[in-house]
Design an enzyme around this catalytic site. Structure first.
Site, PDB file in Angstrom:
ATOM      1  N   GLU A   1       0.842  -1.210   0.000  1.00  0.00           N
ATOM      2  CA  GLU A   1       0.000   0.000   0.000  1.00  0.00           C
ATOM      3  C   GLU A   1       0.877   1.261   0.000  1.00  0.00           C
ATOM      4  O   GLU A   1       0.508   2.289   0.550  1.00  0.00           O
ATOM      5  CB  GLU A   1      -0.980   0.049   1.187  1.00  0.00           C
ATOM      6  N   GLY A   2       2.018   1.175  -0.639  1.00  0.00           N
ATOM      7  CA  GLY A   2       2.938   2.311  -0.704  1.00  0.00           C
ATOM      8  C   GLY A   2       3.974   2.194   0.403  1.00  0.00           C
ATOM      9  O   GLY A   2       3.648   2.224   1.575  1.00  0.00           O
TER      10      GLY A   2
END
Lengths: 251, 597
Positions: free
Chosen positions: B440-441
């Site tokens: 998610e980054g």
């Protein structure tokens, strides 16, 4: 048929009970309280009767402090239809609870009462039996199996007794107390937890029911068992037998 | 093996005493927010804890030892997981915060976050599946047509279908501009072809359908991220009456072998091997990335909670071990005692406890702000809450996941050699936690987002408003039960954050963006310490007032103050060096040249 299920609020079974500093009671302040596990089994038994079409309505009842409302909400989150709290700050003994329940039963006219065989706090194992006697109803204690025949006026109850199982045919109305192996209680579902907030919870008092709940027993002292002393490693069986025989004198 | 026990008292403190459910239950027009009472919170917490501890937690190690695998083209999850998922769905947990109109309970995130913490702590690899379904629900609910919502949401909210998020391709990881998957229009729908990797729960044996949300390019798409569109691609196509139809052209190619979260099937999915997978457009063409970010922001918040949660599990087991493992005579004591009493072990345990409580407060606070951003009736207040939420997202994701990983690492250290042995479960926590700073980054991406989109884009407005609020709080710390050192540390770190933010602003104005982004991660950490420290200081004030008013739990509240003080002295102390790196580390980085390495 209505089913009435008494539920008790007790110290959570995961918490180690300790005497308070004065030795006058078990310490409860700030500790997690839950429904007595045997009563959870009773609620589950009632729910299964309702799901099988044998019961029309389940009424949960608790006697004690205001916080017992939480226990009743739990019973309703599991599926009880409504509940009654007999509110009192007095310490209640089994006979007082049995008398309170009797009054409610005369009012509600259930066809069956299912309660836990005992509460895990005082381990009295008396309320169900006393209630049956006060009502003049049949009783089947320590149930591990219930068999209902639709429309029948009797219920078959298998009981766990010393050395085996006993099966009774009990005339209704009756009081049944549950043992550990009767069922495995379900988890409350989220929608039912939310619905439980809106289910009716009636609050009564012992006075309103005309019951004197004044304790008949006097609690002298609460003490914890002495801590275990360190053990001894024995070198062989002969030494063990010798110690048991001559030192501890148990054989 | 040390079992998980939900820290219900600490959770209730944050939700009910520090933040307050009335702040969100007053938003009575929004979803089920009006239901968010203390009484309902307690009832849900208790049952959620039971479920997490008794159903999800026992599967945690089984999942680690029996990874998800492929057999004859389909994915098999570890033993017990399918039953666990069915129980999870039957109990209605999947719909906790989902929209009421589609069968959810619509409860606020402030109530959802503690539940999520319990599920992740009990079994992180299991909980990834509902996490992603929730993100997909949010995307379809926000931008889907009424027909799309009706077609997919009821089944996804109930949990009878799950959702996935398909971004990454072999050549396109953090850089989504490089995506190649194509979508070609055909009779009102689309045909997709391409390969997606790292698809969490891309296939599973829980449910009869899976709803993939897939980023792809239309034939007329401009190059770069502005040319991406989002498509709904179900594993099985639906008949016109909504029932399950023929299999879609989506194939699971393989399942990755990973460091941790073994139970979670990380899939390579191939779309269109047989001519094109059927898909429908979600939202407007070429706006796919924006929509994907709806999912992504929800998921980033959840990963923050997750990082903290896995840290909590690790901390609990380390604490249990340190309390029973007897080694040596601690300084100042007369006989051998558990290692928890040795000064350094006590320091490690204290650091973990403080950091987890700080991250819990931070992540639940972010949930509360998210609720305000969704439910505030006044447009101005709603916009302000949204701005704060946007600012918090990278901080929560970055700081809480880094903290969870740090805690899991310290927890293993407390176990010593036994932690390195798999039996104790400490190693699994560390391996599982490791992914949270990546997916998610990555932390780097979060820091870039914080500096680029949140700090610089609006000339520091969002950050200024936060710093002003913290400054306005400081006088509240003047309470006889709160040590003065806490005020001093808070004021000091606030000053460092101000200076660091200003410095980055000036550096950007002078055109030296590489220097800004080169110190973005230290800046993110600094902001994390500040915001979480502020919430710890607020906790200390709440506790001091409770003690003043009289309480049956003096030990609990005294520990809250002591923990806030410990956090300020032992944790926030690093802010000074972080500040120094932010304001002075840029030129040194300029002096480094990878060609010379």
């Amino acid at each position: 048929m209505k089913v009435l299920v008494p539920v008790k609020r007790v110290l959570d079974y995961n918490i180690k009970a300790r005497a308070n500093a004065e030795g006058s009671a078990v310490e409860l302040s700030g500790l997690k309280m839950s429904m007595n596990p045997f009563d959870e089994i009773a609620v589950e038994a009632a729910l299964r009767l309702k799901e099988a079409g044998h019961a029309a309505e389940i009424i949960a009842v608790s006697c004690g402090v205001t916080a017992c409302q939480e226990t009743l909400r739990t019973a309703m989150a599991l599926g009880a239809d409504r509940s009654i709290l007999v509110q009192t700050d007095m310490e209640l003994e089994p006979l007082a609870v049995a008398k309170l329940l009797r009054q409610l039963i005369l009012r509600e006219q259930p066809g069956l009462v299912i309660c836990g065989k005992q509460a895990i706090d005082d381990d009295s194992n008396q309320t169900g039996q006393m209630l049956a006697a006060l009502l003049g109803w049949a009783q089947a204690t320590f149930a591990s199996r219930l068999d209902f025949t639709p429309g029948a006026s009797r219920v078959e109850v298998t009981r766990e007794i010393d050395g085996g199982l006993e099966t009774l045919s009990v005339a209704l109305p009756a009081v049944i107390t549950t043992d550990l192996r009767l069922n495995e209680p379900r988890y409350a579902t989220l929608p039912n937890i939310m619905k439980a907030k809106k289910k009716p919870l009636e609050t009564l008092t012992p006075q309103a029911l005309g019951v004197d709940v004044t304790p008949r027993l006097q609690l002298l002292r609460v003490a914890e068992p002495p801590p275990r002393k360190g053990g001894v490693l024995v070198s062989d069986v002969a030494q063990l037998v010798d110690k048991l025989k001559n030192e501890v004198k148990v054989i | 093996m040390y079992d998980y026990r939900a820290p219900l008292r600490d959770m209730a403190f944050v939700v009910k005493e520090l933040l307050g459910l009335s702040t969100v239950s007053r938003l009575s027009q929004h979803e089920g927010y009006a239901e968010a009472t203390d009484e309902l919170f307690d009832a849900i917490q208790e049952e959620c804890a039971r479920f997490s501890q008794e159903v999800l937690s026992p599967l945690n190690k089984i999942g680690d030892q029996n990874p998800a695998r492929m057999e004859t083209g389909r994915v098999l999850t570890p033993p017990g997981f399918k039953t666990g998922y069915e129980q999870f769905v039957a109990a209605g947990w999947n719909g906790l915060t989902a929209p009421v109109a589609f069968g959810g309970q619509g409860l606020p995130n402030l109530m959802g976050a503690p539940a999520e913490e319990m599920w992740h702590a009990a079994n992180m690899a299991f909980t990834l599946c509902p996490l992603l379904t929730r993100g997909a629900i949010e995307a379809i609910h926000t931008v889907g047509t009424p027909e799309q919502r009706q077609r997919y949401l009821p089944q996804m909210v109930s949990g009878h279908w799950t959702g996935t998020m398909n971004l990454t391709e072999p050549q396109a990881g953090s850089d989504l501009a490089a995506l190649r998957t194509r979508a070609v229009p055909e009779n009102g729908h689309y045909r997709l072809t391409g390969q997606k990797i790292f698809i969490t729960y891309g296939d599973q044996d829980y449910t009869e359908n899976i709803i993939h949300l897939v980023l792809a390019r239309l034939p007329d798409a401009p190059a770069g991220v502005k040319g991406l569109s989002l498509f709904i691609v179900p594993k099985y196509r639906l008949n016109s009456d909504g029932s399950i139809g023929p299999a879609n052209d989506v194939r699971t190619v393989s399942v990755e072998h990973k460091l941790g979260i073994h139970a979670s099937p990380t899939c390579v999915l191939s779309y269109g091997d047989e001519g094109g997978a059927w898909g429908e457009l979600l939202g407007e063409p070429h706006r796919g990335l924006e929509i994907m970010f709806i999912m992504m922001n929800a998921a980033r918040f959840s990963v923050g909670v997750q990082g903290m949660a896995i840290g909590q599990r690790a901390y609990q087991s380390a604490l249990d071990y340190a309390r029973e493992r007897i080694q040596g005579v601690p300084l100042g004591m007369k006989s051998a005692a558990p290692i928890a009493w040795h000064p350094d072990v006590k320091r490690m345990l204290s650091s973990m406890k403080a950091r987890l409580e700080a991250c819990r407060a931070l992540s639940y606070y972010a949930g509360q702000i998210l609720d305000l951003a969704l439910g505030e009736p006044d447009p101005h207040q709603r916009a302000q809450a949204q701005a704060r939420s946007d600012l918090l997202t990278p901080i929560v994701k970055g700081f809480c996941s880094e903290s969870g990983l740090w805690v899991a690492n310290e927890a293993l250290q407390v176990f010593g050699g036994m932690g390195y042995v798999e039996e104790t479960g400490a190693a699994q926590c560390l391996r599982d936690a490791r992914i949270t700073t990546i997916y998610e980054g990555t932390t780097g991406i979060q820091a870039n987002d914080l500096v680029g989109r949140k700090l610089l884009r609006d000339q520091g407005e969002m950050v200024r408003s936060l710093l002003t609020e913290i400054k306005a709080f400081l006088p509240e710390l003047n309470h006889p039960a709160v040590p003065g050192s806490l005020t001093q540390t808070m004021a000091h770190v606030l000053g460092l954050a101000e200076q660091s933010s200003l410095h980055l602003g000036k550096t950007a104005l002078s055109g030296n963006l590489p220097q800004c982004f080169g110190v973005a991660v230290p800046y993110l950490h600094l902001m994390g310490w500040l915001v979480s420290g502020w919430l710890m200081a607020r906790s200390a004030v709440v506790a001091a007032r409770k003690l003043e008013a009289g309480t049956q739990e003096p030990d609990f509240y005294q520990a809250k103050i002591a923990t806030a003080v410990f956090y300020a002295e032992h944790g926030m102390g690093v802010s000074t060096s972080l500040h120094r790196i932010v304001v002075g580390g840029g030129p040194a980085l300029d002096g480094m040249n990878p060609d010379q390495f």
